[in-house]
Design a protein around this motif. Structure first.
Motif, PDB file in Angstrom:
ATOM      1  N   ALA A  86       0.439  -1.064   0.082  1.00  0.00           N
ATOM      2  CA  ALA A  86       0.176  -0.285   0.222  1.00  0.00           C
ATOM      3  C   ALA A  86       1.351   1.507   0.111  1.00  0.00           C
ATOM      4  CB  ALA A  86      -0.725   0.179   1.232  1.00  0.00           C
ATOM      5  N   LEU A  87       0.061   2.347  -0.685  1.00  0.00           N
ATOM      6  CA  LEU A  87       1.004   3.223  -0.696  1.00  0.00           C
ATOM      7  C   LEU A  87      -0.098   4.566   0.238  1.00  0.00           C
ATOM      8  CD1 LEU A  87       1.321   3.604  -4.009  1.00  0.00           C
ATOM      9  CD2 LEU A  87       3.348   2.823  -2.787  1.00  0.00           C
ATOM     10  N   ALA A  88       0.566   6.023   1.386  1.00  0.00           N
ATOM     11  CA  ALA A  88       0.287   6.905   1.996  1.00  0.00           C
ATOM     12  C   ALA A  88      -1.073   7.797   1.062  1.00  0.00           C
ATOM     13  CB  ALA A  88       0.750   7.638   2.465  1.00  0.00           C
ATOM     14  N   ASP A  89      -0.229   7.528  -0.439  1.00  0.00           N
ATOM     15  CA  ASP A  89      -1.205   8.657  -1.428  1.00  0.00           C
ATOM     16  C   ASP A  89      -0.332   7.795  -2.801  1.00  0.00           C
ATOM     17  OD1 ASP A  89      -2.284   9.972  -3.444  1.00  0.00           O
ATOM     18  OD2 ASP A  89      -1.062  11.782  -1.986  1.00  0.00           O
ATOM     19  N   PRO A  90      -1.176   7.223  -3.866  1.00  0.00           N
ATOM     20  CA  PRO A  90      -0.878   6.180  -5.069  1.00  0.00           C
ATOM     21  C   PRO A  90      -0.703   7.144  -5.687  1.00  0.00           C
ATOM     22  CG  PRO A  90      -2.833   5.267  -3.450  1.00  0.00           C
ATOM     23  CD  PRO A  90      -2.723   6.492  -2.548  1.00  0.00           C
ATOM     24  N   ARG A  91      -1.103   9.521  -5.110  1.00  0.00           N
ATOM     25  CA  ARG A  91      -0.541   9.743  -6.562  1.00  0.00           C
ATOM     26  C   ARG A  91       0.419  10.021  -6.257  1.00  0.00           C
ATOM     27  NH1 ARG A  91      -5.980  13.203  -4.741  1.00  0.00           N
ATOM     28  NH2 ARG A  91      -4.515  12.798  -2.373  1.00  0.00           N
ATOM     29  N   ASP A  92       1.631   9.913  -5.592  1.00  0.00           N
ATOM     30  CA  ASP A  92       2.757  10.855  -5.424  1.00  0.00           C
ATOM     31  C   ASP A  92       3.593   9.556  -5.131  1.00  0.00           C
ATOM     32  OD1 ASP A  92       4.837  12.265  -3.743  1.00  0.00           O
ATOM     33  OD2 ASP A  92       4.023  11.801  -1.606  1.00  0.00           O
ATOM     34  N   PRO A  93       4.512  10.471  -6.625  1.00  0.00           N
ATOM     35  CA  PRO A  93       5.888   9.833  -7.035  1.00  0.00           C
ATOM     36  C   PRO A  93       6.215   9.567  -6.091  1.00  0.00           C
ATOM     37  CG  PRO A  93       5.370  11.690  -8.671  1.00  0.00           C
ATOM     38  CD  PRO A  93       4.746  12.387  -7.422  1.00  0.00           C
ATOM     39  N   ALA A  94       6.683  10.078  -5.191  1.00  0.00           N
ATOM     40  CA  ALA A  94       7.443   9.857  -3.814  1.00  0.00           C
ATOM     41  C   ALA A  94       7.186   8.827  -2.876  1.00  0.00           C
ATOM     42  CB  ALA A  94       8.006  11.340  -3.726  1.00  0.00           C
ATOM     43  N   ALA A  95       6.013   8.542  -3.103  1.00  0.00           N
ATOM     44  CA  ALA A  95       5.479   7.062  -2.316  1.00  0.00           C
ATOM     45  C   ALA A  95       5.779   5.243  -3.506  1.00  0.00           C
ATOM     46  CB  ALA A  95       3.912   7.104  -2.771  1.00  0.00           C
TER      47      ALA A  95
END
Length: 259
Positions: A66-75
């Motif tokens: 999972a990603l904290a924010d799937p829209r964030d390239p850093a994630a």
């Protein structure tokens, strides 16, 4: 440019429609939008393998990241560091992936929340511990309710109904976002279906969830209309549809492991 996925179930949009959203309960429903992350960043943090804004369960517990924010390239960069190059991983809810990531499979799931479930204990239900895992894996292999692995039982309480020495029905707890607990692995031996065993176990698991102050919710495949109708008939309400993707990280790996 991000890669846009185009996975549909019966032509339905992946984005939740207004009719897919139920009125808020006593707990914040927004955490359910990214339930795997909310669990790994919350009550299940002790199980999390994590790098920055990316996390996953151990591969033998629950094969999702999972990603904290799937829209964030850093994630996504954190996820690459976590899983390594050329690794296939399951993730939800994600509709686009960055350049270099490849979508290699996927589907659509639905999420339902408890709005009118009658929760009550079933006297015949027994708690299942690690010693029962071989029996659970056998039942899951025959009924295919969804992923259950060697250590999935560590995620929460699992209950079963037995006929003599034989495990014939199962239900338990999986994801635990703050304020919520997912009911999962609901299944019945085909020879014992039609007797309401699964419903009794769902009500019993739900009773335990409510006792500690959480609200039950669950997931199902969008095309599993029989299960969805059953859950709706006993008091669950469809909240949203969301994609489940199988993605491969950039680069090459000699392992190619699905995590």
């Amino acid at each position: 440019m991000a890669q846009q996925t185009d996975i549909r179930a019966g032509g339905a949009s992946l984005r939740p429609a207004a009719s897919d959203t139920v009125a808020p309960s006593a707990h914040d429903t927004s955490v359910l939008d990214n339930a795997v992350w909310a669990a790994l960043d919350g009550p299940h943090a002790y199980l999390a393998e994590r790098v920055g804004q990316a996390a996953r369960y151990p591969a033998d517990v629950y094969a999702f990241a999972a990603l904290a924010d799937p829209r964030d390239p850093a994630a996504w960069a954190d996820l690459l560091t976590l899983v390594g190059p050329g690794t296939t991983v399951r993730i939800k809810p994600v509709e686009t992936v960055p350049d270099g990531w490849e979508v290699v499979g996927g589907g659509v799931g639905v999420q339902l929340v408890d709005t009118a479930l009658r929760a009550e204990p079933a006297p015949e239900a027994v708690q299942l511990g690690p010693d029962y895992v071989p029996e659970i894996l056998d039942l899951v292999a025959r009924t295919k309710p969804g992923p259950f692995l060697k250590r999935t039982i560590e995620l929460g309480t699992y209950l079963g109904i037995r006929d003599g020495e034989r495990l014939i029905a199962l239900a338990g707890e999986r994801l635990r976002p703050p304020g919520w607990t997912e009911i999962s692995a609901v299944c019945t031996d085909p020879a014992y279906q039609g007797r309401g065993l699964a419903t009794r176990l769902v009500r019993t698991v739900a009773a335990g969830i409510r006792e500690r102050g959480d609200t039950p919710f669950l997931h199902a495949a969008a095309n599993n209309t029989r299960a969805i109708r059953l859950y709706e008939s006993i008091g669950f309400t469809l909240r949203r549809r969301s994609p489940i993707l199988l993605v491969r990280s950039p680069g090459t790996s000699h392992q190619g492991t699905v995590l």
